[in-house]
Write a protein that holds these residues in place. Structure first.
Motif, short mmCIF file in Angstrom:
data_model
loop_
_atom_site.label_atom_id
_atom_site.label_comp_id
_atom_site.label_asym_id
_atom_site.label_seq_id
_atom_site.Cartn_x
_atom_site.Cartn_y
_atom_site.Cartn_z
N ARG A 102 -18.55 31.02 4.31
CA ARG A 102 -18.93 30.00 5.29
C ARG A 102 -20.39 30.10 5.70
NH1 ARG A 102 -13.78 31.23 7.48
NH2 ARG A 102 -14.75 32.63 8.99
N ARG A 103 -20.97 31.29 5.63
CA ARG A 103 -22.37 31.45 6.03
C ARG A 103 -23.33 30.71 5.12
NH1 ARG A 103 -21.19 37.12 7.23
NH2 ARG A 103 -21.96 37.63 5.16
N SER A 104 -22.87 30.36 3.92
CA SER A 104 -23.73 29.66 2.97
C SER A 104 -23.24 28.22 2.79
CB SER A 104 -23.73 30.39 1.62
OG SER A 104 -24.43 29.65 0.65
N ASP A 105 -23.92 27.28 3.42
CA ASP A 105 -23.53 25.88 3.28
C ASP A 105 -23.62 25.43 1.83
OD1 ASP A 105 -23.08 25.70 5.99
OD2 ASP A 105 -25.06 24.90 6.46
N GLY A 106 -24.67 25.91 1.15
CA GLY A 106 -24.84 25.51 -0.24
C GLY A 106 -23.70 25.98 -1.12
N TYR A 107 -23.25 27.21 -0.89
CA TYR A 107 -22.14 27.73 -1.70
C TYR A 107 -20.85 26.99 -1.35
CZ TYR A 107 -18.97 31.05 -3.97
OH TYR A 107 -18.01 31.63 -4.76
N THR A 108 -20.63 26.68 -0.08
CA THR A 108 -19.43 25.95 0.31
C THR A 108 -19.36 24.59 -0.39
OG1 THR A 108 -19.45 27.03 2.48
CG2 THR A 108 -18.13 25.04 2.27
N ARG A 109 -20.50 23.89 -0.43
CA ARG A 109 -20.54 22.60 -1.13
C ARG A 109 -20.32 22.78 -2.63
NH1 ARG A 109 -24.89 21.96 2.49
NH2 ARG A 109 -26.36 22.44 0.81
N TRP A 110 -20.91 23.83 -3.18
CA TRP A 110 -20.75 24.10 -4.61
C TRP A 110 -19.29 24.34 -4.95
CZ3 TRP A 110 -19.02 27.90 -7.90
CH2 TRP A 110 -19.50 27.89 -9.21
N LEU A 111 -18.55 25.06 -4.09
CA LEU A 111 -17.14 25.36 -4.35
C LEU A 111 -16.29 24.11 -4.42
CD1 LEU A 111 -16.49 28.55 -2.16
CD2 LEU A 111 -16.51 28.40 -4.66
N ASP A 112 -16.67 23.07 -3.67
CA ASP A 112 -15.89 21.83 -3.71
C ASP A 112 -15.80 21.26 -5.12
OD1 ASP A 112 -15.44 21.98 -1.00
OD2 ASP A 112 -17.14 20.68 -0.47
N ALA A 113 -16.84 21.50 -5.92
CA ALA A 113 -16.87 20.97 -7.28
C ALA A 113 -16.48 22.01 -8.32
CB ALA A 113 -18.26 20.41 -7.59
N HIS A 114 -16.19 23.22 -7.89
CA HIS A 114 -15.87 24.30 -8.84
C HIS A 114 -14.66 25.07 -8.32
CE1 HIS A 114 -20.14 23.34 -9.46
NE2 HIS A 114 -19.94 23.69 -10.73
N PRO A 115 -13.47 24.51 -8.45
CA PRO A 115 -12.27 25.12 -7.85
C PRO A 115 -11.86 26.46 -8.45
CG PRO A 115 -11.69 23.26 -9.26
CD PRO A 115 -13.17 23.25 -9.14
N GLY A 116 -12.43 26.86 -9.56
CA GLY A 116 -12.05 28.15 -10.15
C GLY A 116 -12.69 29.35 -9.47
N PHE A 117 -13.56 29.10 -8.49
CA PHE A 117 -14.25 30.18 -7.80
C PHE A 117 -13.84 30.21 -6.33
CE2 PHE A 117 -16.88 29.33 -11.48
CZ PHE A 117 -17.26 30.59 -11.89
N GLY A 118 -14.35 31.23 -5.61
CA GLY A 118 -14.05 31.35 -4.21
C GLY A 118 -12.84 32.22 -3.94
N PRO A 119 -12.21 32.07 -2.75
CA PRO A 119 -11.05 32.90 -2.39
C PRO A 119 -9.90 32.72 -3.38
CG PRO A 119 -11.91 31.72 -0.48
CD PRO A 119 -12.60 31.15 -1.67
N THR A 120 -9.19 33.80 -3.66
CA THR A 120 -8.05 33.75 -4.56
C THR A 120 -6.76 33.72 -3.74
OG1 THR A 120 -7.93 36.15 -4.67
CG2 THR A 120 -9.28 35.03 -6.31
#
Length: 345
Positions: free
Chosen positions: A301-319
């Motif tokens: 959550r501290r990285s807005d850019g990474y949060t937006r990136w995750l929206d388009a890349h569902p294979g990453f982030g929390p498992t």
């Protein structure tokens, strides 16, 4: 000189191998150092322990006596140590959390949450660049939980003896000074950075090999790779000396920007590990896992850019909660000559 357990191990190694040369290799000593140590042991015990000639080393009568005792004492001491660790873990009356980790972003968040949820429980930490060392401390019962990272799909250390739970999967981003010509891009091709020097942190996994492979596929070989601590990596990037390799959860830092690489050629798994034979760790596993997941979610959550990136890349982030590795066998070592490093933070 007083006789110590290491002296008995030396005598046993010489007898088992039948040679000072072979025993020195087993013990990780130079042969002259082993010969000098044997002379001191023999002086302490009152006579020669081995008859030595060009065919090898054979125990004397005194040597046989010492070996008989050593083969009783050494296993007994090892068994005592293992039993003591099991007893301490099973019967400790004071709740405590002994955490180990590599130098990643989650350990501080986990400590904060455990201290808040268990204000009377001691929380201690041990950090190392080596995931193998951290895993060994779990096996020995000196740590209850460990937070490490591994590159891509590589096997965690000692996966046949430890339980490793996947907390999250991050792409590896690049860290640029904010005045870099490419800092305004939203995504970078790795090939666009072919003329750069690089910086990351040390480690004992396969990340350096994977990075070199990704660069080769992009058509270049890195000019140089600086392996150093996280603070120095940040400094090298700030002054324009290098491009940094970092996890996508790298927090905002003055003078720097982080950008994803097109196609996500490199990834990093955050793992929480424990020894399934440790009653203390087994009882607290659910709570520690939950706190670790919360710490990871906050880092995202501290990285807005990474949060937006995750929206388009569902294979990453929390498992998912059940994402536990079932891999077995040791992690293959990196090829000779390649540093075994990792993303900077």
């Amino acid at each position: 000189m007083e006789l110590e357990l290491r002296h008995l191990r030396t005598v046993r190694a010489i007898a088992d191998t039948g040679s000072l040369t072979k025993a020195a290799a087993v013990l990780g000593l130079a042969q002259p150092a082993l010969s000098a140590q044997l002379r001191r042991i023999e002086k302490t015990l009152g006579g020669p322990l081995f008859d030595r000639d060009h065919t090898g080393a054979r125990p004397t009568l005194l040597g046989e006596l010492v070996l008989t005792r050593a083969r009783v004492v050494l296993p007994a001491v090892s068994e005592l140590q293992e039993e003591a660790v099991r007893f301490a873990n099973a019967w400790a009356t004071v709740e405590r959390f002994r955490l180990g980790g590599t130098h990643g972003p989650l350990l501080g968040g986990l400590v904060d949450r455990l201290a808040a949820a268990h204000p009377t429980a001691p929380v201690t930490t041990y950090t190392s660049w080596s995931v193998a060392e951290i895993a060994s401390l779990l096996i020995d019962g000196r740590l209850d939980f460990a937070l490490i990272g591994v590159c891509g799909e590589s096997t965690p250390p000692m996966a046949d003896r430890l339980v490793w739970q996947v907390i999250g999967i991050d792409p590896v981003f690049v860290m640029l000074p904010e005045n870099h010509p490419l800092a305004g891009e939203t995504e970078l091709e790795l090939s666009a950075l072919a003329g750069e020097s690089w910086a990351d942190v040390p480690g004992d996994g396969c990340f350096a090999d994977c990075f070199a492979t990704a660069c080769a596929r992009a058509g270049f070989t890195p000019l140089s790779v600086y392996e150093t601590d996280t603070t120095s990596v940040v400094h090298l990037v700030q002054v324009g000396r290098a491009i940094g390799l970092c996890r996508a959860t790298f927090p905002p830092t003055q003078g720097l920007v982080t950008r994803p690489l097109a196609g996500s050629p490199l990834s990093w798994r955050h793992l929480l590990g424990r020894n399934p034979r440790s009653p203390a760790a087994d009882g607290a596993a659910g709570a520690v896992s939950g706190h670790t997941r919360s710490a990871y979610a906050e880092a995202v959550r501290r990285s807005d850019g990474y949060t937006r990136w995750l929206d388009a890349h569902p294979g990453f982030g929390p498992t998912s909660w059940e994402a536990v590795t079932s891999l077995r066998g040791p992690e293959p070592p990196p090829p000779p000559g390649l540093p075994a490093s990792g993303p900077s933070v």
